[in-house]
Design an enzyme around this catalytic site. Structure first.
Site, mmCIF file in Angstrom:
data_model
loop_
_atom_site.group_PDB
_atom_site.id
_atom_site.type_symbol
_atom_site.label_atom_id
_atom_site.label_comp_id
_atom_site.label_asym_id
_atom_site.label_seq_id
_atom_site.Cartn_x
_atom_site.Cartn_y
_atom_site.Cartn_z
ATOM 1 N N LYS A 53 2.039 0.439 14.847
ATOM 2 C CA LYS A 53 0.919 -0.506 14.942
ATOM 3 C C LYS A 53 1.130 -1.416 16.159
ATOM 4 O O LYS A 53 2.141 -2.133 16.230
ATOM 5 C CB LYS A 53 0.855 -1.376 13.686
ATOM 6 C CG LYS A 53 0.399 -0.627 12.472
ATOM 7 C CD LYS A 53 0.056 -1.565 11.338
ATOM 8 C CE LYS A 53 -0.627 -0.793 10.238
ATOM 9 N NZ LYS A 53 0.063 0.460 9.866
ATOM 10 N N ASP A 86 -1.604 3.692 15.459
ATOM 11 C CA ASP A 86 -2.577 3.329 14.426
ATOM 12 C C ASP A 86 -3.648 2.407 15.025
ATOM 13 O O ASP A 86 -3.408 1.745 16.040
ATOM 14 C CB ASP A 86 -1.898 2.543 13.288
ATOM 15 C CG ASP A 86 -1.024 3.423 12.395
ATOM 16 O OD1 ASP A 86 -1.028 4.659 12.552
ATOM 17 O OD2 ASP A 86 -0.342 2.856 11.519
ATOM 18 N N MET A 87 -4.802 2.345 14.357
ATOM 19 C CA MET A 87 -5.829 1.403 14.797
ATOM 20 C C MET A 87 -5.873 0.228 13.826
ATOM 21 O O MET A 87 -5.960 0.427 12.614
ATOM 22 C CB MET A 87 -7.204 2.090 14.856
ATOM 23 C CG MET A 87 -8.259 1.239 15.512
ATOM 24 S SD MET A 87 -7.854 0.726 17.196
ATOM 25 C CE MET A 87 -8.273 2.212 18.126
ATOM 26 N N ARG A 126 -6.475 10.805 14.877
ATOM 27 C CA ARG A 126 -6.612 10.653 13.427
ATOM 28 C C ARG A 126 -7.972 10.015 13.159
ATOM 29 O O ARG A 126 -8.305 8.992 13.774
ATOM 30 C CB ARG A 126 -5.510 9.767 12.854
ATOM 31 C CG ARG A 126 -5.747 9.462 11.355
ATOM 32 C CD ARG A 126 -4.835 8.348 10.835
ATOM 33 N NE ARG A 126 -3.433 8.670 10.954
ATOM 34 C CZ ARG A 126 -2.490 7.754 11.162
ATOM 35 N NH1 ARG A 126 -2.790 6.471 11.291
ATOM 36 N NH2 ARG A 126 -1.232 8.113 11.257
ATOM 37 N N LYS A 170 -11.579 6.221 7.516
ATOM 38 C CA LYS A 170 -12.739 5.338 7.308
ATOM 39 C C LYS A 170 -12.524 3.991 7.988
ATOM 40 O O LYS A 170 -13.445 3.411 8.549
ATOM 41 C CB LYS A 170 -12.960 5.109 5.805
ATOM 42 C CG LYS A 170 -13.561 6.303 5.096
ATOM 43 C CD LYS A 170 -13.848 5.957 3.639
ATOM 44 C CE LYS A 170 -14.444 7.158 2.909
ATOM 45 N NZ LYS A 170 -14.589 6.905 1.464
HETATM 46 C C1 LIG Z 1 -2.857 8.947 6.775
HETATM 47 C C2 LIG Z 1 -3.728 7.744 6.819
HETATM 48 C C3 LIG Z 1 -3.631 6.894 7.897
HETATM 49 C C4 LIG Z 1 -4.473 5.775 7.993
HETATM 50 N N1 LIG Z 1 -4.436 5.012 9.129
HETATM 51 C C5 LIG Z 1 -5.317 4.013 9.275
HETATM 52 C C6 LIG Z 1 -5.420 3.292 10.484
HETATM 53 O O1 LIG Z 1 -4.709 3.544 11.476
HETATM 54 N N2 LIG Z 1 -6.321 2.289 10.555
HETATM 55 C C7 LIG Z 1 -7.159 1.970 9.501
HETATM 56 O O2 LIG Z 1 -7.985 1.062 9.640
HETATM 57 N N3 LIG Z 1 -7.054 2.636 8.324
HETATM 58 C C8 LIG Z 1 -6.172 3.641 8.196
HETATM 59 N N4 LIG Z 1 -6.121 4.334 7.019
HETATM 60 C C9 LIG Z 1 -6.831 3.811 5.824
HETATM 61 C C10 LIG Z 1 -8.230 4.367 5.720
HETATM 62 O O3 LIG Z 1 -9.004 3.830 6.764
HETATM 63 C C11 LIG Z 1 -8.867 4.033 4.377
HETATM 64 O O4 LIG Z 1 -8.906 2.663 4.182
HETATM 65 C C12 LIG Z 1 -8.163 4.653 3.180
HETATM 66 O O5 LIG Z 1 -7.687 5.923 3.489
HETATM 67 C C13 LIG Z 1 -9.146 4.801 2.018
HETATM 68 O O6 LIG Z 1 -10.248 5.604 2.423
HETATM 69 P P1 LIG Z 1 -10.545 7.047 1.821
HETATM 70 O O7 LIG Z 1 -11.140 7.875 2.921
HETATM 71 O O8 LIG Z 1 -9.370 7.594 1.173
HETATM 72 O O9 LIG Z 1 -11.762 6.789 0.838
HETATM 73 P P2 LIG Z 1 -11.899 5.842 -0.435
HETATM 74 O O10 LIG Z 1 -13.316 5.980 -0.833
HETATM 75 O O11 LIG Z 1 -11.371 4.483 -0.192
HETATM 76 O O12 LIG Z 1 -10.978 6.530 -1.509
HETATM 77 C C14 LIG Z 1 -11.251 7.836 -2.003
HETATM 78 C C15 LIG Z 1 -10.502 8.036 -3.290
HETATM 79 O O13 LIG Z 1 -9.090 7.874 -3.068
HETATM 80 C C16 LIG Z 1 -8.587 6.851 -3.921
HETATM 81 N N5 LIG Z 1 -7.728 5.948 -3.173
HETATM 82 C C17 LIG Z 1 -7.927 5.495 -1.930
HETATM 83 N N6 LIG Z 1 -6.937 4.659 -1.588
HETATM 84 C C18 LIG Z 1 -6.119 4.594 -2.659
HETATM 85 C C19 LIG Z 1 -4.927 3.891 -2.971
HETATM 86 N N7 LIG Z 1 -4.357 3.078 -2.117
HETATM 87 N N8 LIG Z 1 -4.356 4.076 -4.189
HETATM 88 C C20 LIG Z 1 -4.904 4.907 -5.070
HETATM 89 N N9 LIG Z 1 -6.034 5.583 -4.859
HETATM 90 C C21 LIG Z 1 -6.630 5.419 -3.679
HETATM 91 C C22 LIG Z 1 -9.776 6.021 -4.363
HETATM 92 O O14 LIG Z 1 -9.532 5.488 -5.643
HETATM 93 C C23 LIG Z 1 -10.897 7.008 -4.344
HETATM 94 O O15 LIG Z 1 -11.012 7.654 -5.571
HETATM 95 C C24 LIG Z 1 -5.355 5.479 6.925
HETATM 96 C C25 LIG Z 1 -5.442 6.332 5.837
HETATM 97 C C26 LIG Z 1 -4.672 7.463 5.776
HETATM 98 C C27 LIG Z 1 -4.829 8.390 4.618
#
Ligand SMILES: Cc1cc2nc3c(=O)[nH]c(=O)nc-3n(C[C@H](O)[C@H](O)[C@H](O)COP(=O)(O)OP(=O)(O)OC[C@H]3O[C@@H](n4cnc5c(N)ncnc54)[C@H](O)[C@@H]3O)c2cc1C
Length: 299
Positions: A91, A125-126, A175, A178
Site C-alpha cells: 500500500k 494496492d489502490m 487487479r 469493487k
Molecule cells: C484479493 C483482493 C484484493 C483487494 N484489494 C483491494 C484494493 O487494493 N483496494 C480496494 O479498495 N479494495 C480492495 N479489495 C476489497 C474489495 O474492493 C471489496 O471491498 C471486497 O472484496 C468486497 O467486495 P466483493 O466483490 O467481494 O463483493 P461483496 O458484495 O462485498 O461481497 C460478496 C460476498 O462475499 C462476502 N464477503 C465479502 N467480504 C467479506 C468478508 N470480509 N468476510 C466475510 N464475507 C465477506 C459477502 O458477505 C458477500 O456475500 C480487495 C479484495 C480482494 C478480494
C-alpha cells in the site's frame, strides 16, 4: 437480526482486542513472517497461490516507511528461500505517499527492484481516491522500467473505464475489485448493482485489451459474469486469475480451483492486524455480531 448486527458493528471498537483477535484470526495469517509462510504453504497445498501483505497504513514518518520497505524486501527474500508460491501486495501510504511522492516512489522502486532478480512480482494496492493519481503515476513509471509490477482499479470509481485506456500498451497486469473506501458520489458509483455493472464493463474492457486481470471478488454474481467472459473470449487459464481474501468464502475458492482457474489468496500478516481486521468484520455484520456477543454476552 441484520439491523441488530449492523448496530453491533458500530459498537465493535468497544470490544477488547483479545476477543477481536479470536474472530479476526481467520482474516490474518498471524503477527510474524514465519506464521505467514506457514499459511502460504497451506494455501499452496490446496492449489492456491498467495499474495503476502505486510499490515500497516498511512505512515507519517520517514523512518517507519523505510522500515516497512526493508520488511518487504525481507518478505521477497523469504519467499525465494522458502520456495513458496506467493507475490507481494503493498500500500503506497505505508511507504510515505502522504509525506512525499518522490520518497514513496523510491521506496516502492527498491521493493520492485528486489523482486525482479527473484522472478517475483509486486502489486500496488489502490487506496482512497486522494491517492489514485499518484499511485498510477508510480505504477506507470515502474512498469515501464521494471515490468514486474501491477496496479489495482476499483469498479466503484467513475474514472475506471478511462483509467483502462491509460494503461501501458504491453504487459499490464491489473487487479480489478469493487473498492473498499467510502468515496463521494461525485467520483464514485453508489448503487450495489451499478458497481457490479461497472465491474463487468471494466473486466470486459481489460480482457479485450489483452490485460492479465486479477479478478478480485467474492461476489458470486461477478464470478459467474467473469466465467462467461472468460469462456466467450476462450481465454487460457494462464491469462487471468481469481483473487480472494484470506478467510472469506473458502467454499467458493475451492470450487473455482476445482474448475481449473488460477486462484490467489490475499494473505495479510503483521502486528498491525487490528485496523485490517476491523474493516473485514465491518464487511461481515454476522461475524461482527458474534464478536460483540462474545465480549458482552447475549443481551
Ligand atoms: C484479493 C483482493 C484484493 C483487494 N484489494 C483491494 C484494493 O487494493 N483496494 C480496494 O479498495 N479494495 C480492495 N479489495 C476489497 C474489495 O474492493 C471489496 O471491498 C471486497 O472484496 C468486497 O467486495 P466483493 O466483490 O467481494 O463483493 P461483496 O458484495 O462485498 O461481497 C460478496 C460476498 O462475499 C462476502 N464477503 C465479502 N467480504 C467479506 C468478508 N470480509 N468476510 C466475510 N464475507 C465477506 C459477502 O458477505 C458477500 O456475500 C480487495 C479484495 C480482494 C478480494
Amino acid at each position: 437480526m441484520a439491523v441488530l448486527n449492523r448496530v453491533l458493528v458500530a459498537g465493535l471498537p468497544l470490544v477488547p482486542k483479545p476477543i477481536v483477535y479470536r474472530f479476526a484470526r481467520r482474516y490474518v495469517a498471524g503477527e510474524t513472517l514465519k506464521q505467514a509462510v506457514a499459511q502460504v504453504r497451506g494455501l499452496n497445498g490446496r492449489g492456491a497461490m498467495a499474495t503476502l501483505d505486510v499490515l500497516g497504513e498511512e505512515v507519517k514518518d520517514r523512518a517507519r516507511a523505510e522500515a516497512f520497505t526493508a520488511e518487504c524486501v525481507r518478505v521477497l527474500e523469504t519467499i525465494s528461500q522458502e520456495g513458496i508460491d506467493s507475490n507481494l501486495s503493498i500500500k503506497p501510504t505505508m511507504f510515505g505517499l502522504e509525506i512525499d511522492e518522490a520518497f514513496c516512489h523510491e521506496n516502492i522502486e527498491r521493493i520492485v527492484a528486489a523482486a525482479k532478480p527473484r522472478g517475483n512480482f509486486v502489486r500496488i494496492d489502490m487506496e482512497d481516491a486522494t491517492t489514485t493519481d499518484a499511485t498510477l503515476r508510480i505504477y506507470r513509471d515502474l512498469h515501464a522500467r521494471y515490468g514486474n509490477v501491477g496496479c489495482v482499479l476499483q469498479a466503484y470509481m467513475r474514472r475506471t473505464l478511462d483509467d483502462i485506456d491509460a494503461l501501458p500498451a504491453e504487459g499490464a497486469n491489473v487487479r480489478l475489485c469493487k473498492g473498499i473506501y467510502i468515496e463521494p458520489r461525485r467520483i464514485a458509483w453508489k448503487g450495489y448493482e451499478t458497481v457490479r455493472q461497472n465491474f463487468v464493463a471494466a473486466l470486459d474492457k481489460l480482457l479485450r485489451k489483452g490485460v492479465y486481470v486479477g479478478i478480485a471478488t467474492h461476489d458470486e454474481y461477478l464470478v459467474c459474469a467473469a466465467d462467461v467472459l472468460i469462456d466467450g473470449y476462450g481465454l487460457a487459464p494462464d491469462r487471468y486469475e481469481f483473487q480472494m481474501l484470506l478467510g472469506v468464502d473458502e467454499e467458493l475458492r475451492d470450487l473455482l480451483i476445482e474448475r481449473g482457474h488460477r486462484m490467489r489468496i490475499y494473505t495479510p500478516y503483521g502486528r498491525e492486524w487490528y485496523a485490517y481486521s476491523m474493516r473485514r468484520l465491518r464487511e461481515n455484520p454476522e461475524i461482527a455480531g458474534h464478536v460483540f456477543r462474545a465480549a458482552f454476552g447475549r443481551s
